[in-house]
Design a protein around this motif. Structure first.
Motif, PDB file in Angstrom:
ATOM      1  N   GLN A   1       0.763  -1.041   0.279  1.00 11.71           N
ATOM      2  CA  GLN A   1      -0.058  -0.082   0.163  1.00 11.71           C
ATOM      3  C   GLN A   1       0.792   1.299   0.103  1.00 11.71           C
ATOM      4  O   GLN A   1       0.551   2.171  -0.667  1.00 11.71           O
ATOM      5  CB  GLN A   1      -0.909   0.022   1.249  1.00 11.71           C
ATOM      6  N   ASP A   2       1.935   1.057   0.888  1.00 12.80           N
ATOM      7  CA  ASP A   2       2.789   2.314   0.856  1.00 12.80           C
ATOM      8  C   ASP A   2       3.584   2.442  -0.355  1.00 12.80           C
ATOM      9  O   ASP A   2       3.985   3.891  -0.796  1.00 12.80           O
ATOM     10  CB  ASP A   2       3.688   2.295   2.309  1.00 12.80           C
ATOM     11  N   TYR A   3       4.091   1.585  -1.004  1.00 11.06           N
ATOM     12  CA  TYR A   3       5.130   1.574  -2.164  1.00 11.06           C
ATOM     13  C   TYR A   3       4.387   0.466  -3.360  1.00 11.06           C
ATOM     14  O   TYR A   3       4.992  -0.444  -3.780  1.00 11.06           O
ATOM     15  CB  TYR A   3       6.417   0.869  -1.614  1.00 11.06           C
ATOM     16  N   PRO A   4       3.312   1.203  -3.862  1.00 19.82           N
ATOM     17  CA  PRO A   4       2.717   0.289  -5.110  1.00 19.82           C
ATOM     18  C   PRO A   4       3.674  -0.060  -6.185  1.00 19.82           C
ATOM     19  O   PRO A   4       3.545  -1.050  -6.784  1.00 19.82           O
ATOM     20  CB  PRO A   4       1.652   1.104  -5.475  1.00 19.82           C
ATOM     21  N   GLU A   5       4.953   0.735  -6.324  1.00 14.90           N
ATOM     22  CA  GLU A   5       5.922   0.482  -7.242  1.00 14.90           C
ATOM     23  C   GLU A   5       6.542  -0.647  -7.109  1.00 14.90           C
ATOM     24  O   GLU A   5       6.842  -1.382  -8.312  1.00 14.90           O
ATOM     25  CB  GLU A   5       6.794   1.681  -7.334  1.00 14.90           C
ATOM     26  N   LEU A   6       6.685  -1.241  -5.959  1.00 15.55           N
ATOM     27  CA  LEU A   6       7.136  -2.385  -5.630  1.00 15.55           C
ATOM     28  C   LEU A   6       6.361  -3.642  -6.350  1.00 15.55           C
ATOM     29  O   LEU A   6       6.657  -4.397  -6.877  1.00 15.55           O
ATOM     30  CB  LEU A   6       7.126  -2.843  -4.082  1.00 15.55           C
ATOM     31  N   GLY A   7       4.826  -3.629  -6.185  1.00 18.96           N
ATOM     32  CA  GLY A   7       3.918  -4.441  -6.753  1.00 18.96           C
ATOM     33  C   GLY A   7       4.154  -4.552  -8.462  1.00 18.96           C
ATOM     34  O   GLY A   7       4.087  -5.623  -9.110  1.00 18.96           O
ATOM     35  N   HIS A   8       4.159  -3.385  -8.814  1.00 16.25           N
ATOM     36  CA  HIS A   8       4.094  -3.249 -10.229  1.00 16.25           C
ATOM     37  C   HIS A   8       5.626  -3.710 -10.927  1.00 16.25           C
ATOM     38  O   HIS A   8       5.526  -4.237 -11.895  1.00 16.25           O
ATOM     39  CB  HIS A   8       3.983  -1.732 -10.553  1.00 16.25           C
ATOM     40  N   ALA A   9       6.699  -3.282 -10.064  1.00 13.91           N
ATOM     41  CA  ALA A   9       7.790  -3.736 -10.589  1.00 13.91           C
ATOM     42  C   ALA A   9       8.032  -5.412 -10.734  1.00 13.91           C
ATOM     43  O   ALA A   9       8.229  -6.120 -11.760  1.00 13.91           O
ATOM     44  CB  ALA A   9       9.008  -3.276  -9.881  1.00 13.91           C
ATOM     45  N   LEU A  10       7.565  -6.007  -9.474  1.00 12.57           N
ATOM     46  CA  LEU A  10       7.569  -7.514  -9.396  1.00 12.57           C
ATOM     47  C   LEU A  10       6.684  -8.168 -10.642  1.00 12.57           C
ATOM     48  O   LEU A  10       7.177  -9.100 -11.117  1.00 12.57           O
ATOM     49  CB  LEU A  10       7.190  -7.917  -8.112  1.00 12.57           C
ATOM     50  N   VAL A  11       5.359  -7.532 -10.630  1.00  9.82           N
ATOM     51  CA  VAL A  11       4.409  -8.306 -11.626  1.00  9.82           C
ATOM     52  C   VAL A  11       4.809  -7.903 -12.942  1.00  9.82           C
ATOM     53  O   VAL A  11       5.048  -9.117 -13.872  1.00  9.82           O
ATOM     54  CB  VAL A  11       3.012  -7.438 -11.562  1.00  9.82           C
ATOM     55  N   GLY A  12       5.673  -6.891 -13.481  1.00 12.40           N
ATOM     56  CA  GLY A  12       6.197  -6.571 -14.814  1.00 12.40           C
ATOM     57  C   GLY A  12       7.410  -7.590 -14.977  1.00 12.40           C
ATOM     58  O   GLY A  12       7.283  -8.242 -16.035  1.00 12.40           O
ATOM     59  N   ALA A  13       8.137  -7.811 -14.145  1.00 11.49           N
ATOM     60  CA  ALA A  13       9.246  -8.632 -14.278  1.00 11.49           C
ATOM     61  C   ALA A  13       8.762 -10.181 -14.511  1.00 11.49           C
ATOM     62  O   ALA A  13       9.405 -10.892 -15.077  1.00 11.49           O
ATOM     63  CB  ALA A  13      10.461  -8.642 -13.412  1.00 11.49           C
ATOM     64  N   TRP A  14       7.788 -10.360 -13.671  1.00 11.18           N
ATOM     65  CA  TRP A  14       7.299 -11.595 -13.849  1.00 11.18           C
ATOM     66  C   TRP A  14       6.749 -12.178 -15.141  1.00 11.18           C
ATOM     67  O   TRP A  14       7.089 -13.175 -15.767  1.00 11.18           O
ATOM     68  CB  TRP A  14       6.361 -12.182 -12.558  1.00 11.18           C
ATOM     69  N   TYR A  15       5.809 -11.273 -15.474  1.00  8.35           N
ATOM     70  CA  TYR A  15       5.143 -11.699 -16.901  1.00  8.35           C
ATOM     71  C   TYR A  15       6.110 -11.336 -18.083  1.00  8.35           C
ATOM     72  O   TYR A  15       5.826 -12.322 -19.109  1.00  8.35           O
ATOM     73  CB  TYR A  15       3.862 -10.880 -16.808  1.00  8.35           C
ATOM     74  N   GLU A  16       7.229 -10.844 -17.898  1.00  5.80           N
ATOM     75  CA  GLU A  16       8.204 -10.567 -18.980  1.00  5.80           C
ATOM     76  C   GLU A  16       9.042 -12.188 -19.116  1.00  5.80           C
ATOM     77  O   GLU A  16       8.750 -12.525 -20.255  1.00  5.80           O
ATOM     78  CB  GLU A  16       9.322  -9.548 -18.529  1.00  5.80           C
ATOM     79  N   VAL A  17       9.138 -12.724 -18.061  1.00  3.60           N
ATOM     80  CA  VAL A  17       9.697 -14.385 -18.057  1.00  3.60           C
ATOM     81  C   VAL A  17       8.551 -15.135 -18.348  1.00  3.60           C
ATOM     82  O   VAL A  17       8.782 -16.252 -19.218  1.00  3.60           O
ATOM     83  CB  VAL A  17      10.223 -14.523 -16.704  1.00  3.60           C
ATOM     84  N   MET A  18       7.403 -14.966 -17.929  1.00  2.53           N
ATOM     85  CA  MET A  18       6.160 -15.824 -18.341  1.00  2.53           C
ATOM     86  C   MET A  18       5.989 -15.905 -19.881  1.00  2.53           C
ATOM     87  O   MET A  18       5.892 -16.845 -20.517  1.00  2.53           O
ATOM     88  CB  MET A  18       4.748 -15.470 -17.837  1.00  2.53           C
ATOM     89  N   ASP A  19       6.361 -14.598 -20.477  1.00  3.32           N
ATOM     90  CA  ASP A  19       6.070 -14.584 -22.060  1.00  3.32           C
ATOM     91  C   ASP A  19       7.292 -15.601 -22.855  1.00  3.32           C
ATOM     92  O   ASP A  19       6.896 -16.254 -23.808  1.00  3.32           O
ATOM     93  CB  ASP A  19       6.329 -13.267 -22.494  1.00  3.32           C
TER      94      ASP A  19
END
Length: 358
Positions: free
Chosen positions: A233-251
């Motif tokens: 909640q305090d640092y949503p950028e953490l969530g966005h970065a983790l999700v972005g990195a994850w789905y780059e590799v999922m591709d």
């Protein structure tokens, strides 16, 4: 995994939850007390979590963290139990774990946790094996060797339920995951419940019959990246970065990128063929849209109700827990349990944001 099944034969990942519950005695410290731009998440070896090794080694995490002007340290912890301890105590901002462990460990210990990424579910990695019979009904009256209070125990309960039996109809025998292959060869062993690679090894032994697997309860044994809710909640950028990195590799994985898969296999201590065998029994959500559909469906709520009931029945929500709903579980389709004590949340917003940005 529910504790997890590792690829290596020297499994540490599925320790009994009676042992794992020691984590709930760890003092919970604040994850953040001031403005931060440095974070850390941890993972342990399992087929569905090897993408984190690749994300780290190939600089993909750094790329996505830089996009949000933060730094994220991706830490491998060889002991699954210890990885959850580190997260529960506040030393890590996020950690890979199963849906059952997320409930019975950090959430039950009071650490408000969010399932940020639903990465996969066991789709045959776990199974019940009978000696001398290919009919699950013949398990009645038998001793069943397994790691008690683990995903194996949960799978056994679901298998018994599918044929109108219950745990009262068998006798569970607590057994180390490291010993279970050898135990099956013993004349006195009648049945086992275990996970890969032990499951595959046992299935090849004489008189072994795999009669029920996690493929028959799709979507119930979920593997997650869990992040501290307040930090998210305090640092949503953490969530966005983790999700972005994850789905780059999922591709990459969706396109069967051999270089990426080979590197993951090597990090797991196996070869490409061995890793692909593990993935064949792991339903990986490579498509973020499919993961989003799951998170937003009522299936997650139904699954977590089952997991909570199992956990309560086996004393995994604490000695003083009055009922299975003592810990509230929030999902997009509703909340199970105490709405005033929500400590586990399934949040689709970060996956949705990633999809919208694509």
């Amino acid at each position: 995994m529910l504790p997890k099944r590792p690829i290596s034969s020297t499994s540490l990942l599925l320790a009994p939850l009676s042992t794992l519950m020691l984590a709930s005695t760890v003092a919970v410290s604040p994850v953040q007390a001031q403005e931060r731009d440095e974070f850390s998440v941890c993972w342990s070896i399992y087929a569905g979590w090897m993408p984190w090794a690749y994300i780290d080694a190939e600089g993909i995490m750094d790329k996505w963290a830089d996009k949000y002007d933060i730094s994220i340290d991706v830490v491998q912890i060889n002991d699954y139990v210890e990885s959850i301890n580190q997260y529960t105590s506040g030393n890590m901002d996020g950690c890979t774990m199963t849906n059952m462990d997320a409930l019975t460990l950090p959430a039950a210990s009071g650490v408000d946790s969010t399932a940020l990424i639903v990465g996969d579910y066991s789709n045959g990695n776990d199974g019940i094996v009978l000696k001398g019979s290919d009919d699950l009904a013949d398990i009645e009256g038998r001793n069943v060797n397994l790691v008690q209070f683990s995903v194996s125990h949960y799978l056994l309960a679901r298998g018994l339920e599918s044929i109108g039996l219950s745990e009262r109809d068998v006798e569970t025998v607590n057994s180390s995951d490291a010993d279970i292959v050898g135990l099956f060869s013993s004349e006195s062993t009648e049945a086992v419940t275990t996970w890969n690679p032990q499951l595959s090894a046992i299935a090849e032994m004489p008189n072994a019959n795999v009669v029920y697997t996690s493929a028959e309860i799709p979507g119930e044994i979920l593997d997650l990246m869990v992040v501290n809710t307040q930090t998210l909640q305090d640092y949503p950028e953490l969530g966005h970065a983790l999700v972005g990195a994850w789905y780059e590799v999922m591709d990459l994985m969706a396109n069967n990128d051999e270089q990426a898969l080979t590197q993951m296999a090597e990090a797991a201590g196996t070869d490409l063929e061995g890793y692909q065998e593990q993935l064949a029994a792991t339903y990986l959500y490579t498509d973020p849209n499919e993961a989003l559909d799951l998170i937003e469906s009522s299936d997650v709520l139904t699954t977590m109700e089952r997991v909570a009931e199992f956990s309560f029945t086996h004393g995994l929500l604490g000695d003083m827990a009055p009922n299975a709903g003592v810990v509230g579980i929030e999902t997009p389709s509703g909340t199970f349990g105490d709405e005033g004590n929500v400590r586990l949340r399934f949040d689709p917003s970060f996956t949705q944001a990633y999809i919208d940005a694509e």
